[in-house]
Write a protein that holds these residues in place. Sequence first.
Motif, PDB file in Angstrom:
ATOM      1  N   ALA A  79       0.863  -1.181   0.000  1.00  0.00           N
ATOM      2  CA  ALA A  79       0.000   0.000   0.000  1.00  0.00           C
ATOM      3  C   ALA A  79       0.899   1.229   0.000  1.00  0.00           C
ATOM      4  O   ALA A  79       1.972   1.227   0.618  1.00  0.00           O
ATOM      5  N   LEU A  80       0.461   2.274  -0.699  1.00  0.00           N
ATOM      6  CA  LEU A  80       1.293   3.466  -0.869  1.00  0.00           C
ATOM      7  C   LEU A  80       0.455   4.720  -0.643  1.00  0.00           C
ATOM      8  O   LEU A  80      -0.640   4.851  -1.198  1.00  0.00           O
ATOM      9  N   ARG A  81       0.968   5.612   0.169  1.00  0.00           N
ATOM     10  CA  ARG A  81       0.338   6.903   0.372  1.00  0.00           C
ATOM     11  C   ARG A  81       1.409   7.985   0.295  1.00  0.00           C
ATOM     12  O   ARG A  81       2.524   7.809   0.784  1.00  0.00           O
ATOM     13  N   ALA A  82       1.047   9.100  -0.335  1.00  0.00           N
ATOM     14  CA  ALA A  82       1.969  10.235  -0.450  1.00  0.00           C
ATOM     15  C   ALA A  82       1.233  11.508  -0.098  1.00  0.00           C
ATOM     16  O   ALA A  82       0.064  11.677  -0.452  1.00  0.00           O
ATOM     17  N   TRP A  83       1.907  12.391   0.603  1.00  0.00           N
ATOM     18  CA  TRP A  83       1.286  13.668   0.960  1.00  0.00           C
ATOM     19  C   TRP A  83       2.087  14.852   0.445  1.00  0.00           C
ATOM     20  O   TRP A  83       2.062  15.931   0.974  1.00  0.00           O
ATOM     21  N   ASN A  84       2.812  14.605  -0.657  1.00  0.00           N
ATOM     22  CA  ASN A  84       3.538  15.708  -1.290  1.00  0.00           C
ATOM     23  C   ASN A  84       2.937  16.074  -2.635  1.00  0.00           C
ATOM     24  O   ASN A  84       3.436  16.965  -3.313  1.00  0.00           O
ATOM     25  N   LEU A  85       1.874  15.369  -3.036  1.00  0.00           N
ATOM     26  CA  LEU A  85       1.258  15.621  -4.334  1.00  0.00           C
ATOM     27  C   LEU A  85      -0.059  16.361  -4.138  1.00  0.00           C
ATOM     28  O   LEU A  85      -0.629  16.377  -3.041  1.00  0.00           O
ATOM     29  N   PRO A 118       9.203   4.591   5.465  1.00  0.00           N
ATOM     30  CA  PRO A 118       9.031   6.030   5.206  1.00  0.00           C
ATOM     31  C   PRO A 118       9.631   6.392   3.852  1.00  0.00           C
ATOM     32  O   PRO A 118      10.703   5.890   3.486  1.00  0.00           O
ATOM     33  N   LEU A 119       8.932   7.237   3.110  1.00  0.00           N
ATOM     34  CA  LEU A 119       9.428   7.664   1.802  1.00  0.00           C
ATOM     35  C   LEU A 119      10.191   8.972   1.971  1.00  0.00           C
ATOM     36  O   LEU A 119       9.608  10.053   2.008  1.00  0.00           O
ATOM     37  N   ARG A 120      11.502   8.857   2.106  1.00  0.00           N
ATOM     38  CA  ARG A 120      12.373  10.026   2.245  1.00  0.00           C
ATOM     39  C   ARG A 120      13.164  10.189   0.962  1.00  0.00           C
ATOM     40  O   ARG A 120      13.925   9.295   0.580  1.00  0.00           O
ATOM     41  N   PRO A 121      13.023  11.322   0.267  1.00  0.00           N
ATOM     42  CA  PRO A 121      13.773  11.515  -0.974  1.00  0.00           C
ATOM     43  C   PRO A 121      15.281  11.603  -0.762  1.00  0.00           C
ATOM     44  O   PRO A 121      16.049  11.472  -1.701  1.00  0.00           O
ATOM     45  N   PRO A 145      18.399  10.785   2.673  1.00  0.00           N
ATOM     46  CA  PRO A 145      18.508  10.149   3.994  1.00  0.00           C
ATOM     47  C   PRO A 145      18.018  10.986   5.160  1.00  0.00           C
ATOM     48  O   PRO A 145      17.396  10.461   6.082  1.00  0.00           O
ATOM     49  N   ALA A 146      18.276  12.283   5.162  1.00  0.00           N
ATOM     50  CA  ALA A 146      17.890  13.124   6.301  1.00  0.00           C
ATOM     51  C   ALA A 146      16.627  13.933   6.040  1.00  0.00           C
ATOM     52  O   ALA A 146      16.242  14.763   6.873  1.00  0.00           O
ATOM     53  N   ALA A 147      15.978  13.707   4.927  1.00  0.00           N
ATOM     54  CA  ALA A 147      14.802  14.501   4.563  1.00  0.00           C
ATOM     55  C   ALA A 147      13.573  14.042   5.339  1.00  0.00           C
ATOM     56  O   ALA A 147      13.494  12.912   5.830  1.00  0.00           O
ATOM     57  N   ALA A 148      12.590  14.923   5.423  1.00  0.00           N
ATOM     58  CA  ALA A 148      11.317  14.566   6.040  1.00  0.00           C
ATOM     59  C   ALA A 148      10.555  13.623   5.116  1.00  0.00           C
ATOM     60  O   ALA A 148      10.636  13.734   3.890  1.00  0.00           O
ATOM     61  N   PRO A 149       9.816  12.674   5.661  1.00  0.00           N
ATOM     62  CA  PRO A 149       9.061  11.746   4.814  1.00  0.00           C
ATOM     63  C   PRO A 149       7.991  12.464   4.001  1.00  0.00           C
ATOM     64  O   PRO A 149       7.349  13.396   4.488  1.00  0.00           O
ATOM     65  N   VAL A 150       7.825  12.029   2.762  1.00  0.00           N
ATOM     66  CA  VAL A 150       6.776  12.568   1.895  1.00  0.00           C
ATOM     67  C   VAL A 150       5.666  11.545   1.672  1.00  0.00           C
ATOM     68  O   VAL A 150       4.739  11.782   0.903  1.00  0.00           O
ATOM     69  N   GLY A 151       5.768  10.413   2.350  1.00  0.00           N
ATOM     70  CA  GLY A 151       4.760   9.382   2.181  1.00  0.00           C
ATOM     71  C   GLY A 151       5.174   8.121   2.918  1.00  0.00           C
ATOM     72  O   GLY A 151       6.167   8.097   3.659  1.00  0.00           O
ATOM     73  N   LEU A 152       4.403   7.070   2.718  1.00  0.00           N
ATOM     74  CA  LEU A 152       4.652   5.797   3.387  1.00  0.00           C
ATOM     75  C   LEU A 152       4.347   4.652   2.429  1.00  0.00           C
ATOM     76  O   LEU A 152       3.304   4.634   1.771  1.00  0.00           O
ATOM     77  N   LEU A 169      14.214   5.824  -3.077  1.00  0.00           N
ATOM     78  CA  LEU A 169      13.952   5.835  -4.523  1.00  0.00           C
ATOM     79  C   LEU A 169      12.520   6.275  -4.819  1.00  0.00           C
ATOM     80  O   LEU A 169      12.281   7.150  -5.669  1.00  0.00           O
ATOM     81  N   VAL A 170      11.565   5.669  -4.136  1.00  0.00           N
ATOM     82  CA  VAL A 170      10.161   6.007  -4.387  1.00  0.00           C
ATOM     83  C   VAL A 170       9.880   7.439  -3.942  1.00  0.00           C
ATOM     84  O   VAL A 170       9.179   8.189  -4.632  1.00  0.00           O
ATOM     85  N   GLY A 171      10.441   7.842  -2.799  1.00  0.00           N
ATOM     86  CA  GLY A 171      10.246   9.221  -2.340  1.00  0.00           C
ATOM     87  C   GLY A 171      10.793  10.226  -3.329  1.00  0.00           C
ATOM     88  O   GLY A 171      10.137  11.234  -3.640  1.00  0.00           O
ATOM     89  N   ALA A 172      11.994   9.980  -3.855  1.00  0.00           N
ATOM     90  CA  ALA A 172      12.596  10.897  -4.828  1.00  0.00           C
ATOM     91  C   ALA A 172      11.782  10.944  -6.114  1.00  0.00           C
ATOM     92  O   ALA A 172      11.613  12.010  -6.724  1.00  0.00           O
ATOM     93  N   ALA A 173      11.266   9.788  -6.537  1.00  0.00           N
ATOM     94  CA  ALA A 173      10.459   9.754  -7.764  1.00  0.00           C
ATOM     95  C   ALA A 173       9.177  10.559  -7.601  1.00  0.00           C
ATOM     96  O   ALA A 173       8.753  11.276  -8.525  1.00  0.00           O
ATOM     97  N   LEU A 174       8.552  10.486  -6.427  1.00  0.00           N
ATOM     98  CA  LEU A 174       7.305  11.218  -6.201  1.00  0.00           C
ATOM     99  C   LEU A 174       7.566  12.713  -6.072  1.00  0.00           C
ATOM    100  O   LEU A 174       6.791  13.536  -6.578  1.00  0.00           O
ATOM    101  N   VAL A 175       8.653  13.083  -5.397  1.00  0.00           N
ATOM    102  CA  VAL A 175       8.991  14.508  -5.281  1.00  0.00           C
ATOM    103  C   VAL A 175       9.250  15.110  -6.665  1.00  0.00           C
ATOM    104  O   VAL A 175       8.905  16.269  -6.924  1.00  0.00           O
ATOM    105  N   ARG A 176       9.831  14.327  -7.547  1.00  0.00           N
ATOM    106  CA  ARG A 176      10.105  14.823  -8.896  1.00  0.00           C
ATOM    107  C   ARG A 176       8.821  15.167  -9.643  1.00  0.00           C
ATOM    108  O   ARG A 176       8.834  16.022 -10.551  1.00  0.00           O
TER     109      ARG A 176
END
Length: 225
Positions: free
Chosen positions: A117-123, A177-180, A182-189, A215-222
């Motif tokens: 299951a995937l959720r993102a809160w940066n989109l 946690p989806l971190r784009p 290593p030290a970034a805040a999570p953008v999803g789970l 990887l998934v966090g960076a792809a979603l932030v992009r």
Amino acid sequence: MNMQPTTLDEQAIAEYLTRHPNFFNDFPTLLADLHIPHPHGTHAVSMSERQLIAMRDKVQMLENKLAELIQFGEENDGISEKLHALTLALLAARMPQDVVAALALHLREGFAVPHHALRAWNLAAGSMPGLTDPVTPAVRDNVAAMAQPVCGALAVNDADDWFGEVSPHLRTFACIPLRPAPAAAPVGLLVLASEEAKRFYAGMGTLYLERLGQLVGAALVRMQG
């Protein structure tokens, strides 16, 4: 006068022989005359034979350890190859839908993960049903507090509803946690799940799970660009 037999301390004998490595050079016949129990049987063997047996056992132990390390190396190489293939697919993604589709394909066919299951809160809200469904502030806080992926029991209670009808059959989870970075805040789970009781367990290595989350966090932030 009665003489009481002297009780020799085994540790003292061992220490004496350690401090006097030439002992058996001074008494060479002892090596042939001494017989001690065979470690894998009931008959006695000479000290020299016992040394050979001990060396063979040690060689076998080292060979087993080497085989184990080789197996771990091959498994890690396989995981790296699969992660690389997913990376290429995510680089080719142009929309959030592409990220979701690539992730689902590689998790299922490459990593044999039956459920996720995937959720993102940066989109933008509503940009893709499921992916951008709202999550509670408690979920975000819970994910933000994760220093690394959490495996075993489901670490985010609200995520139980994300799996629909199959939820009652799931036994082990990996909350990532989806971190784009290593030290970034999570953008999803991202939550991986399995019906197998030992698929994801507390204490398992999480290095590749962390990289998957990045990887998934960076792809979603992009996708925000």
